[in-house]
Design an enzyme around this catalytic site. Structure first.
Site, PDB file in Angstrom:
ATOM      1  N   HIS A   1      -6.820   6.076 -23.625  1.00 59.49           N
ATOM      2  CA  HIS A   1      -6.569   4.680 -23.942  1.00 59.49           C
ATOM      3  C   HIS A   1      -5.974   4.638 -25.337  1.00 59.49           C
ATOM      4  CE1 HIS A   1      -7.994   2.499 -20.499  1.00 59.49           C
ATOM      5  NE2 HIS A   1      -9.127   3.186 -20.470  1.00 59.49           N
TER       6      HIS A   1
ATOM      7  N   ARG B   1       3.455  12.595  -5.473  1.00 58.18           N
ATOM      8  CA  ARG B   1       2.545  12.713  -4.330  1.00 58.18           C
ATOM      9  C   ARG B   1       2.693  11.553  -3.356  1.00 58.18           C
ATOM     10  NH1 ARG B   1      -0.770  14.629  -8.563  1.00 58.18           N
ATOM     11  NH2 ARG B   1      -1.942  12.658  -8.748  1.00 58.18           N
TER      12      ARG B   1
ATOM     13  N   ASP C   1      -0.236   1.351 -26.975  1.00 58.50           N
ATOM     14  CA  ASP C   1       0.246   0.676 -25.773  1.00 58.50           C
ATOM     15  C   ASP C   1       1.549  -0.069 -26.014  1.00 58.50           C
ATOM     16  OD1 ASP C   1      -1.979   1.548 -24.422  1.00 58.50           O
ATOM     17  OD2 ASP C   1      -3.040  -0.365 -24.518  1.00 58.50           O
TER      18      ASP C   1
ATOM     19  N   ILE D   1      -7.008   3.925 -28.254  1.00 61.96           N
ATOM     20  CA  ILE D   1      -7.756   4.577 -29.327  1.00 61.96           C
ATOM     21  C   ILE D   1      -7.520   6.086 -29.339  1.00 61.96           C
ATOM     22  CG2 ILE D   1      -9.848   4.857 -27.916  1.00 61.96           C
ATOM     23  CD1 ILE D   1     -11.486   4.307 -30.433  1.00 61.96           C
ATOM     24  N   ASN D   2      -7.332   6.680 -28.165  1.00 61.54           N
ATOM     25  CA  ASN D   2      -7.071   8.115 -28.085  1.00 61.54           C
ATOM     26  C   ASN D   2      -5.663   8.459 -28.553  1.00 61.54           C
ATOM     27  OD1 ASN D   2      -8.634   7.414 -25.130  1.00 61.54           O
ATOM     28  ND2 ASN D   2      -9.688   8.693 -26.634  1.00 61.54           N
ATOM     29  N   TYR D   3      -4.696   7.642 -28.156  1.00 73.51           N
ATOM     30  CA  TYR D   3      -3.307   7.921 -28.526  1.00 73.51           C
ATOM     31  C   TYR D   3      -3.103   7.845 -30.036  1.00 73.51           C
ATOM     32  CZ  TYR D   3      -3.099   6.519 -23.598  1.00 73.51           C
ATOM     33  OH  TYR D   3      -3.348   6.385 -22.261  1.00 73.51           O
TER      34      TYR D   3
ATOM     35  N   ASP E   1       0.860  -1.174   0.000  1.00 75.09           N
ATOM     36  CA  ASP E   1       0.000   0.000   0.000  1.00 75.09           C
ATOM     37  C   ASP E   1       0.898   1.226   0.000  1.00 75.09           C
ATOM     38  OD1 ASP E   1      -1.793   2.023   0.348  1.00 75.09           O
ATOM     39  OD2 ASP E   1      -2.719   1.224   2.171  1.00 75.09           O
ATOM     40  N   LEU E   2       1.053   1.842  -1.149  1.00 66.94           N
ATOM     41  CA  LEU E   2       1.981   2.962  -1.276  1.00 66.94           C
ATOM     42  C   LEU E   2       1.484   4.220  -0.585  1.00 66.94           C
ATOM     43  CD1 LEU E   2       3.071   2.465  -4.992  1.00 66.94           C
ATOM     44  CD2 LEU E   2       4.214   1.660  -2.921  1.00 66.94           C
TER      45      LEU E   2
ATOM     46  N   ARG F   1      -0.435   8.288 -13.738  1.00 64.92           N
ATOM     47  CA  ARG F   1      -0.472   9.604 -14.384  1.00 64.92           C
ATOM     48  C   ARG F   1       0.662  10.460 -13.829  1.00 64.92           C
ATOM     49  NH1 ARG F   1      -6.549  11.939 -15.469  1.00 64.92           N
ATOM     50  NH2 ARG F   1      -7.682   9.978 -15.242  1.00 64.92           N
TER      51      ARG F   1
END
Length: 349
Positions: A134, A99, A164, A136-138, A68-69, A93
């Site tokens: 995803h 963070r 990907d 399809i967007n790239y 658990d980071l 991301r």
């Protein structure tokens, strides 16, 4: 002569999830690296819920550890693991690792020779850095999707995840290996920033060349050579509803292809002899080939072209490719019927 795999002794911490990062880490493992996959407690990698078979194929070659980071103890354990690692791979991301207290500034101060690779949709900086996406967007952003259309001009979704795997995983492995080499040559560790969208964009070799040719008033659109603009390069339906792939791009292959088809008269109607991609003549020849290929089954055409060196082959399904002799040395079977593709690289001493 058997030799050790080239990455034997390299230790990789894999914080990635889903497809691009896990595939890149799997490739590093297939080259000999010791990969420890870090998963969140409970559900683990979301890939488990998408496809158990995909998760099994990508991750059975790795050791796994749940951390658990967000918990101080989990974060402390992650930092301890970094001390013994050569590579850290993550696909959060941009900003998430910072963070969590595991960003590049912290890690390079702790281990100056570490190679850290981050795969994201749009890169660690820029106007789209925080945006979700995803495959399809790239490929849509990168101009690749618009270049692959059906007869009505509708973009066709590829079954292969180009963003990907090519824009993400392949470039990540390339960047990691280059950075590791630099470290081995005495240089410092490096942060490898992989944008899947920019990776796809950089691989648009033919479309970019065609655009530059058009702007300079040069040659016709050569990208159309590979996207259905010429009859010597395309797919044709056989009598049994299967397909043949014709890649007779060069004139010598086209001449041999026409000989097998019994139409040597078509050999002079080729782009290297002045036929314009997408022209009326190109479309007319394509129509003739469609009629010709429809007269025999795929098996009959495969046999007819077997002895001809002209780049014509059957279009196999995945199940057919799996049992074809061509791929027999590339298949790994764990004994239960679960098969995976071995590393396609061969190393010979």
């Amino acid at each position: 002569m058997d030799i050790a795999l080239p990455l034997a002794g390299i230790r990789v911490l894999d914080f990635s999830r889903l497809l691009p990062g896990p595939y890149a880490a799997m490739r590093l493992a297939s080259l000999g690296a010791d990969v420890l996959k870090i998963e969140q407690p409970g559900a683990g990698d979301p890939a488990r819920g998408i496809s158990a078979a995909m998760h099994r194929a990508l991750d059975t070659c790795k050791r796994t550890l749940a951390l658990d980071l967000k918990d101080p103890a989990g974060r402390a354990e992650a930092l301890r693991l970094v001390d013994g690692a050569d590579v850290l791979l993550e696909t959060f991301r941009p900003g998430v690792m910072d963070r969590l207290g595991l960003g590049w500034a912290v890690l390079k101060a702790r281990k100056p020779d570490l190679v850290m690779c981050a795969i994201s949709g749009y890169g660690a900086a820029g106007s789209l850095a925080d945006r979700a996406g995803h495959d399809i967007n790239y490929v849509g952003w990168a101009g690749m999707l618009a270049a692959n259309t059906d007869a009505d001009g509708r973009p066709v979704l590829p079954n292969l995840q180009v963003g990907d795997l090519l824009g993400g995983a392949a470039l990540a492995v390339q960047g990691i290996l280059a950075a590791l080499l630099a470290v081995r040559m005495g240089g410092p560790g490096r942060f490898v920033d992989v944008s899947m969208t920019h990776g796809v964009f950089a691989h648009n070799v033919m479309p970019l060349a065609a655009l530059n040719d058009a702007r300079s008033g040069g040659a016709p659109d050569r990208a159309a050579l590979l996207t259905g603009g010429v009859p010597c390069y395309g797919v044709y339906r056989s009598r049994d509803g299967r397909w043949m792939a014709v890649g007779a791009l060069e004139l010598k292959f086209w001449e041999a292809c026409c000989a097998v088809l019994g139409r040597p008269d078509l050999a002079r109607r080729h782009w290297q002899l002045g036929q314009e991609p997408g022209s009326a003549d190109a479309l007319a020849v394509r129509a003739e080939l469609e009629a010709l290929f429809a007269t025999r089954t795929q098996g009959e055409w495969t046999a007819a072209f077997a002895a001809a060196d002209c780049c014509v082959s059957p279009v196999l399904t995945m199940a057919e490719a799996l049992v074809h002799p061509l791929f027999a040395p590339s298949i790994s079977d764990d004994g239960s019927g679960f098969v995976t593709a071995r590393c396609p690289l061969r190393f010979v001493a």
